[in-house]
Design a protein around this motif. Sequence first.
Motif, PDB file in Angstrom:
ATOM      1  N   GLU A 212      41.850  47.641  35.948  1.00 26.26           N
ATOM      2  CA  GLU A 212      42.303  46.968  37.126  1.00 26.26           C
ATOM      3  C   GLU A 212      41.089  46.509  37.928  1.00 26.26           C
ATOM      4  O   GLU A 212      40.083  47.192  38.009  1.00 26.26           O
ATOM      5  N   LEU A 213      41.220  45.296  38.479  1.00 30.38           N
ATOM      6  CA  LEU A 213      40.116  44.691  39.214  1.00 30.38           C
ATOM      7  C   LEU A 213      40.622  44.168  40.550  1.00 30.38           C
ATOM      8  O   LEU A 213      41.713  43.578  40.609  1.00 30.38           O
ATOM      9  N   GLN A 214      39.807  44.345  41.604  1.00 29.33           N
ATOM     10  CA  GLN A 214      40.107  43.644  42.866  1.00 29.33           C
ATOM     11  C   GLN A 214      39.753  42.173  42.681  1.00 29.33           C
ATOM     12  O   GLN A 214      38.927  41.826  41.813  1.00 29.33           O
ATOM     13  N   PHE A 215      40.314  41.323  43.510  1.00 29.51           N
ATOM     14  CA  PHE A 215      40.064  39.898  43.325  1.00 29.51           C
ATOM     15  C   PHE A 215      38.573  39.576  43.422  1.00 29.51           C
ATOM     16  O   PHE A 215      38.034  38.795  42.612  1.00 29.51           O
ATOM     17  N   ASP A 216      37.868  40.189  44.390  1.00 23.35           N
ATOM     18  CA  ASP A 216      36.436  39.858  44.520  1.00 23.35           C
ATOM     19  C   ASP A 216      35.672  40.288  43.258  1.00 23.35           C
ATOM     20  O   ASP A 216      34.822  39.554  42.758  1.00 23.35           O
ATOM     21  N   ALA A 217      36.012  41.447  42.731  1.00 26.05           N
ATOM     22  CA  ALA A 217      35.323  41.917  41.508  1.00 26.05           C
ATOM     23  C   ALA A 217      35.640  41.007  40.316  1.00 26.05           C
ATOM     24  O   ALA A 217      34.808  40.795  39.435  1.00 26.05           O
ATOM     25  N   SER A 218      36.838  40.443  40.312  1.00 25.40           N
ATOM     26  CA  SER A 218      37.223  39.594  39.175  1.00 25.40           C
ATOM     27  C   SER A 218      36.542  38.230  39.235  1.00 25.40           C
ATOM     28  O   SER A 218      36.298  37.607  38.214  1.00 25.40           O
ATOM     29  N   TYR A 219      36.210  37.777  40.458  1.00 19.20           N
ATOM     30  CA  TYR A 219      35.823  36.378  40.639  1.00 19.20           C
ATOM     31  C   TYR A 219      34.362  36.165  41.046  1.00 19.20           C
ATOM     32  O   TYR A 219      33.749  35.167  40.689  1.00 19.20           O
TER      33      TYR A 219
END
Length: 310
Positions: free
Chosen positions: A220-227
Amino acid sequence: MVFPEPTDERVLGAAVRLKSDNLIEPVLIGNPDVIKELAASRGLSVDNLEIIDPDTYEKFDEMVAAFIERRKGKATDDQARTILKDENYFGTMLVYMDLADGLVSGAIHSTGDTIRPALQIVKTKPGVSRTSGAFLMLGNRDSEKYIFSDCAININPDAQALAEIAVESAKTAELFDIDPKVALLSFSTKGSAKSEEVTKVAEATRIAKELAPEMAIDGELQFDASYVPSVAKQKAPESDVAGQANVFIFPEIQSGNIGYKIAQRLGGFQAIGPILQGLNKPISDLSRGCNEEDVYKLSIITAGQAIMSK
Ligand SMILES: CC(C)(COP(=O)(O)OP(=O)(O)OC[C@H]1O[C@@H](n2cnc3c(N)ncnc32)[C@H](O)[C@@H]1OP(=O)(O)O)[C@@H](O)C(=O)NCCC(=O)NCCS
Ligand SMILES: CC(=O)OP(=O)(O)O
């Protein structure tokens, strides 16, 4: 392409343009006099468009029989005759009976009323247990092309369903020349928070990797970590998706539907969809907040899905 809502000006305008641009043969559902009057009041002509009125349709009995057979014990003859006067059920049956290639509706009707006929009649493809709704999100630059999913259908998918949504969304991304890097989003990155919700997304990630080991999928990733590459380096340095994701899977429909509308209305992204994934035939649901251009573009995508499935 079936348009069950031709009395909506956005739909009518798009259908007329799609025909005059030689892209699609629209089939308008409704009373021809009403449709022609609306068209004339807008300075449009529908003379070269097919119009089918459920009240006078010559194959109505055949359609009723096909519907009863498909619904196996779930509709009597009388019920089928009433249900099939509904423009979305009628239009969906034209697609199911191969009399049309796809359907675009939802400018007036809610998502439930638009897609319920498709779920009941067209149903999902072999190997797909549930339909979901993805948006193609387009920014100002060519490189800004993302898939957001599921923003439209499954209210609170379990881990298995979420995993399937992730894999189907990656396939949708490929249709638009996006090399998919799929992030299953959460408020936690790699165990930074603990809760049932986080466990579900982590479990969905595990299942999705099992379903499609060849795909770049992580969570699972937070949006900031994903982008954001710099945040990814700090929060998920081992991930092959973090910092580069272009397919964003939301954990449930509330975050998905809110998320796409924020990107669209505050972020200035074009949101094209929901593009329904996993159905046997292409049926598309518009947002009621759509404009004529959205109808035009989603119709072309729906036609593309029809061509790809042949
Ligand atoms: C999609 C939705 C309408 C289906 O709910 P419903 O009408 O209560 O559906 P039911 O549970 O009665 O199921 C109807 C049929 O659809 C099927 N179905 C339901 N959800 C499905 C899914 N996600 N994928 C495939 N089939 C599905 C059921 O199996 C059932 O088939 P059957 O009648 O042949 O047995 C509902 O999940 C919903 O409202 N989702 C949110 C839609 C929305 O408001 N989105 C926000 C705006 S885009
Ligand atoms: C996709 C979506 O949110 O649809 P609507 O705006 O019609 O509810």
